[in-house]
Each structure stands twice: as structure tokens, then as C-alpha cells.
Design a protein around this motif. Structure first.
Motif, PDB file in Angstrom:
ATOM      1  N   HIS A 134     -79.746  -9.454  49.479  1.00  9.75           N
ATOM      2  CA  HIS A 134     -79.499 -10.375  48.359  1.00  9.75           C
ATOM      3  C   HIS A 134     -78.704  -9.768  47.208  1.00  9.75           C
ATOM      4  N   ASP A 135     -78.510  -8.461  47.208  1.00  6.05           N
ATOM      5  CA  ASP A 135     -77.754  -7.816  46.140  1.00  6.05           C
ATOM      6  C   ASP A 135     -76.299  -8.304  46.147  1.00  6.05           C
ATOM      7  N   GLU A 136     -75.807  -8.708  44.990  1.00  5.10           N
ATOM      8  CA  GLU A 136     -74.464  -9.293  44.905  1.00  5.10           C
ATOM      9  C   GLU A 136     -73.377  -8.269  45.250  1.00  5.10           C
ATOM     10  N   ALA A 137     -73.554  -7.031  44.831  1.00  5.64           N
ATOM     11  CA  ALA A 137     -72.559  -6.007  45.155  1.00  5.64           C
ATOM     12  C   ALA A 137     -72.503  -5.764  46.655  1.00  5.64           C
ATOM     13  N   MET A 138     -73.657  -5.778  47.300  1.00  9.47           N
ATOM     14  CA  MET A 138     -73.699  -5.604  48.748  1.00  9.47           C
ATOM     15  C   MET A 138     -73.089  -6.807  49.457  1.00  9.47           C
ATOM     16  N   ARG A 139     -73.339  -7.983  48.933  1.00  8.24           N
ATOM     17  CA  ARG A 139     -72.743  -9.189  49.531  1.00  8.24           C
ATOM     18  C   ARG A 139     -71.220  -9.145  49.411  1.00  8.24           C
ATOM     19  N   ALA A 140     -70.724  -8.721  48.258  1.00  7.80           N
ATOM     20  CA  ALA A 140     -69.271  -8.614  48.069  1.00  7.80           C
ATOM     21  C   ALA A 140     -68.677  -7.567  48.996  1.00  7.80           C
ATOM     22  N   LEU A 141     -69.396  -6.463  49.206  1.00 11.23           N
ATOM     23  CA  LEU A 141     -68.923  -5.421  50.109  1.00 11.23           C
ATOM     24  C   LEU A 141     -68.839  -5.934  51.541  1.00 11.23           C
TER      25      LEU A 141
END
Length: 233
Positions: A134-141
Motif C-alpha cells: 500500500h505504500d505510495e512510493a512502492m506503488r509508483a516504483l
């Protein structure tokens, strides 16, 4: 199965080769003699694959390639512009989901697993948890990680070529045919111990170490009643 047999529970003697046995259930054609060929001379347990990372097997070679490339070239997740994983056709069709809906789907997603390898400790099961999902930075990655099949991955199901383009313009690449834990790249004693201690840390270090020490010589144990007690005492 051992407990049932000890209690007197039995079954058909032809469980493997019988009309309703394993071979007829799973094989269109079979050779019964193969079951006992070189019995006592060749041991299939030597071919066991230990999963090094807590994710689906198809993600292991790109995850390992990322670890090696990051160590060699010294980049971080923030330095990555894009990643392409080139492998067998089946992984491009089944394991390319960049936005898995839950952890079950995430474990099969190479973009998810590759993102974890770029940003977190890929040997730790906690790295693949809800926060990574759910982390946004991980989703963007994950959105910058593609899985394709152009033949660059090779014929083996888990052979992949991982290509990482960095924001400074550099491109680094690695073809990976196996990973730590396979018969061709077995885990050494230190790696096995580290994996065991990570997976059993909820027991506490001292209790987990006692369990490891006894399991290392389990063939010497007259019975296994102590196993449950050691975990719950």
C-alpha cells in the motif's frame, strides 16, 4: 501420514501405480519401473530447491539479479528510472501485474517483488507485507517495472534478463539462470542458518537457536515429541 500409519490407519498397497493411484491421476503415460530405479543409489533430496526469497519462484532470478546489480553499481531505488524483466512467455502472461490487489496476488507479481528487492531487504518476509503493498512510493516504483518476453530470458522457466535504467542515464543488465537455494547454487551453512533464524524469530533467539541445533542432527533423535514442546515451552 506417519501419525496415521502409527495409529493403524492403512490404505491401498497400489496407491502409486493402481487404477485410481497417483500415476493414473497425474500422468497420461507412466513407467512404474522408474519409481524404484537406482533406489538407494541416487537421492532426489539432493535436487531440492530452497526458496531464498519469500515470493513466487518466478521472481527469484530477477530479485537476485537486482541484489547483485545494486551491490555492483551502488544505486538505490530512488535512482531507478525503469526496470525491464525479460523472461519466459508464461511469466509475461501470468506474473506481470504492476498493481496487485492483495498480498496473495502480490507474491505472484514480479513488479511487486522486484520493487521490494530495489527498496527493501528481499530476504525478510516482513518486506513483502501490507506496507509494501500500500505504500505510495512502492506503488509508483512498481509502475516503472515491466515484464516482457522477447526470448532474452532463455528457455528455462525461471531464467530472466533484468535491465535497469538509472536516472543518470546508465543502464545495467544481468542475465540470471539460477538463484541461491538451487542445486547449482546451494545455500551455504551460514545462509541456511540466517534464513532459519529469520523465519523463527518469533520464538526468540535462544529458543530458535536450540531448535536449529537439534534439527541439524535430527537423524540422531529417537523421537520428535520434543519438537512441539521446544516451540511452545
Amino acid at each position: 501420514a506417519a501419525r496415521l500409519a502409527h495409529a493403524g490407519y492403512d490404505g491401498p498397497s497400489t496407491v502409486l501405480e493402481g487404477k485410481l493411484g497417483f500415476l493414473n491421476a497425474y500422468c497420461a503415460q507412466s513407467d512404474v519401473a522408474t519409481l524404484t530405479a537406482k533406489l538407494g543409489e541416487e537421492f532426489e533430496t539432493r535436487l531440492i530447491c530452497f526458496k531464498r526469497y519469500p515470493c513466487h519462484i518466478t521472481a527469484h532470478t530477477p530479485v537476485h539479479a537486482i541484489e547483485l546489480l545494486r551491490e555492483q553499481h551502488g544505486f538505490s531505488a530512488n535512482d531507478v528510472a525503469s526496470v525491464t524483466v525479460d523472461g519466459a512467455k508464461r511469466i509475461a502472461e501470468l506474473n506481470a501485474n504492476q498493481d496487485p490487489a492483495d498480498l496473495a496476488m502480490a507474491s505472484y507479481s514480479i513488479p511487486f517483488c522486484a520493487a521490494v528487492a530495489l527498496a527493501r531487504d528481499s530476504t525478510d518476509p516482513d518486506s513483502f507485507g501490507e506496507s509494501a503493498l500500500h505504500d505510495e512510493a512502492m506503488r509508483a516504483l512498481r509502475q516503472r517495472i515491466r515484464v516482457i518476453s522477447t526470448g532474452g530470458g532463455g528457455h528455462a522457466d525461471w531464467t530472466t534478463t533484468t535491465r535497469i535504467t538509472l536516472k543518470d542515464g546508465r543502464t545495467v543488465e544481468r542475465r540470471q539462470e539460477d538463484f541461491p537455494g538451487t542445486p547449482s547454487m546451494p545455500l551455504d551453512a551460514t545462509e541456511l542458518h540466517a534464513k532459519f533464524m529469520t523465519l523463527t524469530r518469533s520464538l526468540g533467539e535462544a529458543r530458535a537457536q536450540r531448535l536449529f541445533d537439534r534439527l541439524e542432527h535430527v537423524e540422531r533423535e529417537p523421537h520428535l515429541d520434543w519438537l512441539h514442546a521446544l516451540q511452545t515451552d
